[in-house]
Enzyme design. Structure first.
Site, PDB file in Angstrom:
ATOM      1  N   SER A   1      -1.127  -9.959   4.247  1.00  0.00           N
ATOM      2  CA  SER A   1      -0.557  -8.803   3.578  1.00  0.00           C
ATOM      3  C   SER A   1       0.185  -7.950   4.583  1.00  0.00           C
ATOM      4  CB  SER A   1      -1.717  -8.015   2.964  1.00  0.00           C
ATOM      5  OG  SER A   1      -1.271  -7.166   1.951  1.00  0.00           O
TER       6      SER A   1
ATOM      7  N   GLU B   1       2.681 -13.393  -6.003  1.00  0.00           N
ATOM      8  CA  GLU B   1       1.660 -12.412  -6.389  1.00  0.00           C
ATOM      9  C   GLU B   1       1.822 -11.088  -5.658  1.00  0.00           C
ATOM     10  OE1 GLU B   1      -1.993 -15.559  -7.180  1.00  0.00           O
ATOM     11  OE2 GLU B   1      -1.796 -14.571  -5.235  1.00  0.00           O
ATOM     12  N   PRO B   2       2.901 -10.371  -5.889  1.00  0.00           N
ATOM     13  CA  PRO B   2       3.077  -9.105  -5.188  1.00  0.00           C
ATOM     14  C   PRO B   2       2.103  -8.042  -5.676  1.00  0.00           C
ATOM     15  CG  PRO B   2       4.761  -9.361  -6.872  1.00  0.00           C
ATOM     16  CD  PRO B   2       3.983 -10.653  -6.848  1.00  0.00           C
ATOM     17  N   GLY B   3       1.541  -7.299  -4.757  1.00  0.00           N
ATOM     18  CA  GLY B   3       0.713  -6.142  -5.105  1.00  0.00           C
ATOM     19  C   GLY B   3       1.373  -4.909  -4.521  1.00  0.00           C
ATOM     20  N   ARG B   4       1.257  -4.790  -3.199  1.00  0.00           N
ATOM     21  CA  ARG B   4       1.770  -3.630  -2.478  1.00  0.00           C
ATOM     22  C   ARG B   4       3.247  -3.335  -2.785  1.00  0.00           C
ATOM     23  NH1 ARG B   4      -0.460  -2.379   2.599  1.00  0.00           N
ATOM     24  NH2 ARG B   4      -1.116  -4.547   2.698  1.00  0.00           N
TER      25      ARG B   4
ATOM     26  N   ARG C   1      -7.162   3.544   4.564  1.00  0.00           N
ATOM     27  CA  ARG C   1      -6.324   2.631   5.369  1.00  0.00           C
ATOM     28  C   ARG C   1      -6.139   3.077   6.820  1.00  0.00           C
ATOM     29  NH1 ARG C   1      -1.712   1.239   4.631  1.00  0.00           N
ATOM     30  NH2 ARG C   1      -1.992  -0.986   4.966  1.00  0.00           N
TER      31      ARG C   1
ATOM     32  N   CYS D   1     -17.716  13.851   6.638  1.00  0.00           N
ATOM     33  CA  CYS D   1     -18.512  14.107   7.836  1.00  0.00           C
ATOM     34  C   CYS D   1     -18.355  12.962   8.834  1.00  0.00           C
ATOM     35  CB  CYS D   1     -19.969  14.297   7.440  1.00  0.00           C
ATOM     36  SG  CYS D   1     -20.143  15.589   6.224  1.00  0.00           S
ATOM     37  N   GLU D   2     -17.146  12.745   9.265  1.00  0.00           N
ATOM     38  CA  GLU D   2     -16.830  11.665  10.207  1.00  0.00           C
ATOM     39  C   GLU D   2     -15.654  12.133  11.043  1.00  0.00           C
ATOM     40  OE1 GLU D   2     -17.595   8.049  10.014  1.00  0.00           O
ATOM     41  OE2 GLU D   2     -18.934   8.257   8.290  1.00  0.00           O
TER      42      GLU D   2
HETATM   43  N1  LLP Z   1      -2.674 -12.623  -3.664  1.00  0.00           N
HETATM   44  C1  LLP Z   1      -3.843 -12.741  -3.036  1.00  0.00           C
HETATM   45  C2  LLP Z   1      -4.627 -13.968  -3.188  1.00  0.00           C
HETATM   46  C3  LLP Z   1      -4.325 -11.693  -2.238  1.00  0.00           C
HETATM   47  O1  LLP Z   1      -5.481 -11.821  -1.604  1.00  0.00           O
HETATM   48  C4  LLP Z   1      -3.555 -10.521  -2.108  1.00  0.00           C
HETATM   49  C5  LLP Z   1      -4.023  -9.405  -1.289  1.00  0.00           C
HETATM   50  C6  LLP Z   1      -2.345 -10.428  -2.806  1.00  0.00           C
HETATM   51  C7  LLP Z   1      -1.925 -11.511  -3.576  1.00  0.00           C
HETATM   52  C8  LLP Z   1      -1.472  -9.209  -2.773  1.00  0.00           C
HETATM   53  O2  LLP Z   1      -1.014  -8.915  -1.499  1.00  0.00           O
HETATM   54  P1  LLP Z   1       0.034  -7.717  -1.294  1.00  0.00           P
HETATM   55  O3  LLP Z   1       1.316  -8.104  -1.972  1.00  0.00           O
HETATM   56  O4  LLP Z   1      -0.550  -6.504  -1.925  1.00  0.00           O
HETATM   57  O5  LLP Z   1       0.131  -7.575   0.157  1.00  0.00           O
HETATM   58  N2  LLP Z   1      -6.429  -3.655   1.810  1.00  0.00           N
HETATM   59  C9  LLP Z   1      -5.321  -4.146   2.603  1.00  0.00           C
HETATM   60  C10 LLP Z   1      -4.610  -5.269   1.917  1.00  0.00           C
HETATM   61  C11 LLP Z   1      -5.509  -6.403   1.516  1.00  0.00           C
HETATM   62  C12 LLP Z   1      -4.793  -7.462   0.723  1.00  0.00           C
HETATM   63  C13 LLP Z   1      -5.743  -8.388   0.084  1.00  0.00           C
HETATM   64  N3  LLP Z   1      -5.138  -9.424  -0.669  1.00  0.00           N
HETATM   65  C14 LLP Z   1      -4.380  -2.991   2.922  1.00  0.00           C
HETATM   66  O6  LLP Z   1      -4.656  -1.868   2.521  1.00  0.00           O
HETATM   67  O7  LLP Z   1      -3.383  -3.177   3.616  1.00  0.00           O
END
Ligand code: LLP
Length: 426
Positions: free
Chosen positions: A212, A281-284, A321, A352-353
């Site tokens: 990611s 599979e975009p998330g971010r 993060r 408290c950190e």
């Molecule tokens: N597909 C799979 C199988 C994943 O494990 C992930 C993210 C995604 C898609 C989406 O990835 P993205 O497009 O969002 O980068 N907590 C961390 C990011 C962890 C990502 C976990 N898997 C952060 O805050 O940077």
């Protein structure tokens, strides 16, 4: 570090400035803070829809929104309305997506350790794909199908063994990983073979997610090159290249667009003779820069010759993060968007950190005072979703703004929420 105003590319698409004040979706954000309180997550609905549409235009019917980045029923519904499928990685994410009314066949079930109840829930609901992550999981599915469930469609998660050049915790595609079946160990070939032969599942393709916050297109090309022989050998029709496209968080950073990402992925597939359906599979990259977080400045402490601490009313509970990955953010005052940011400070939370830092080396306007609304942009991904109520701090609400209207999609946690799971002896 900058002394200039917050740059426009770090703000949501519909951000505008009227008399120096920030509006998103036509709504003044300082007024939002007054109405809903702080901390508050504000998502630009048009920005979310724009990114979904861009992804669908670039990848076709193969866009799977990674709900872990930010999930609520409102977000699940929005992504589905825009033609996306949804990646859910736990029973909880599956539950929320189904509760939002997303049809099960639009869901892709992930997870490196799916429990029997989670698999049972996913298969009974009729999810579109299950992404196999271990030999134990293959056996669990075989047992469930033997017990009467319908054989699901599956992808095999292959670990292509490439370095995504990102934070160590965000790497998933190197050989030493808990995720997927490695190529070098021979596990990938064995798992694909087993899934192909098993009457308990319908193998449709392979999946890889290399990490990611990835900026290097070459990492995807390398992964695609490593996966191509498996697709050819087993005549598989589908390749998911996972998510991971990086976004810009701070001044000086820039990131490829979803369109650019798709064209480099498509080119790499062509180069390797892959004709399978390509999914991503975009998330971010869908949600990160759609949102800002609003805080109220509570205390300002100057330590002579050391630094100034600006404490806000949230912290690691709404954005872990910086603590987890050392991630950088910008901050500015939405009442004075065009102001130069000339004062170096450390923005901290109320936990408290000592490590409860929001922006370690921030520049903010010199006239920032207690009571000001302070804004951190690009907080739409992995902030609310990874939040907690550490110190029994109430989790913030989320509003979507659009066309001059704000709608609450997640309400603020209440003190009653904090005690309602307690089991108190008489
Ligand atoms: N597909 C799979 C199988 C994943 O494990 C992930 C993210 C995604 C898609 C989406 O990835 P993205 O497009 O969002 O980068 N907590 C961390 C990011 C962890 C990502 C976990 N898997 C952060 O805050 O940077």
């Amino acid at each position: 570090m900058t002394g200039g105003p917050i740059p426009a590319h770090l703000l949501p698409d519909t951000a505008t400035v009227h008399e120096g004040r920030l509006a998103i979706g036509g709504v003044d954000v300082v007024e939002l803070a007054a109405k809903y309180g702080t901390p508050l997550f504000v998502y630009d609905e048009e920005h979310l829809r724009n990114r979904c549409r861009e992804a669908v235009a670039a990848f076709g019917d193969g866009v799977v929104y990674a709900t872990k980045a930010f999930l609520s029923q409102g977000m699940a519904k929005l992504a589905w309305e825009e033609g996306l499928h949804l990646d859910v990685a736990t029973g909880g994410e599956l539950h929320v997506a189904l509760a939002a009314g997303v049809p099960a066949d639009r869901l892709v079930m992930h997870g490196n350790n799916k429990s029997v109840p989670e698999l049972e829930m996913a298969i009974s609901a009729g999810v579109g794909r299950i992404v196999l992550d271990s030999f134990d999981e293959i056996r669990r599915i075989e047992d469930l199908v033997a017990a009467g469930l319908t054989a699901p469609r599956v992808l095999v998660r292959v670990n292509p063994g490439v370095d995504a050049h990102t934070h160590e915790y965000l790497q998933t595609g190197i050989a030493d990983s808990k995720f997927g079946f490695g190529i070098s160990s021979g596990d990938a070939g064995a798992a694909i073979g087993a899934a192909n032969l098993s009457p308990a599942m319908d193998l449709v393709g392979i999946h890889a997610h290399i990490g990611s916050q990835v900026f290097v297109a070459d990492s995807y090309s390398k992964a695609i090159g490593a996966l191509a022989p498996f697709l050819a050998e087993h005549r598989l029709d589908e390749l998911s290249i996972g998510g991971g496209l990086g976004v810009a968080y701070v001044v000086g950073e820039s990131a490829p667009t979803i369109t650019e990402w798709a064209s480099s992925v498509t080119a790499a597939c062509r180069e390797h003779g892959i004709e399978a359906r390509i999914t991503a599979e975009p998330g971010r990259s869908i949600v990160a820069s759609a949102a800002v977080t609003l805080y109220t400045v509570g205390t300002i402490k100057d330590i002579d010759d050391i630094r100034t601490y600006v404490a806000v009313d949230g912290g690691m509970s709404d954005n872990p993060r910086p603590v987890l990955y050392g991630s950088g953010y910008e901050a500015f005052l939405p009442r004075a968007v065009g102001s130069d940011r000339t004062k170096p400070v450390r923005i901290v939370g109320k936990h408290c950190e000592s490590g409860d830092v929001i922006v370690s080396e921030a520049m903010i306007p010199a006239d920032t005072t207690v009571g000001d609304i302070l804004c951190t942009p690009v907080t739409g991904a992995y902030g609310h979703s990874m939040g907690s109520n550490y110190n029994m701090v109430l989790r913030p609400p989320v509003v979507f703004v659009c066309d001059g209207e704000a709608r609450l999609v997640i309400r603020r946690e209440t003190f009653a929420d904090l005690t309602n799971r307690d089991v108190v002896a008489d």
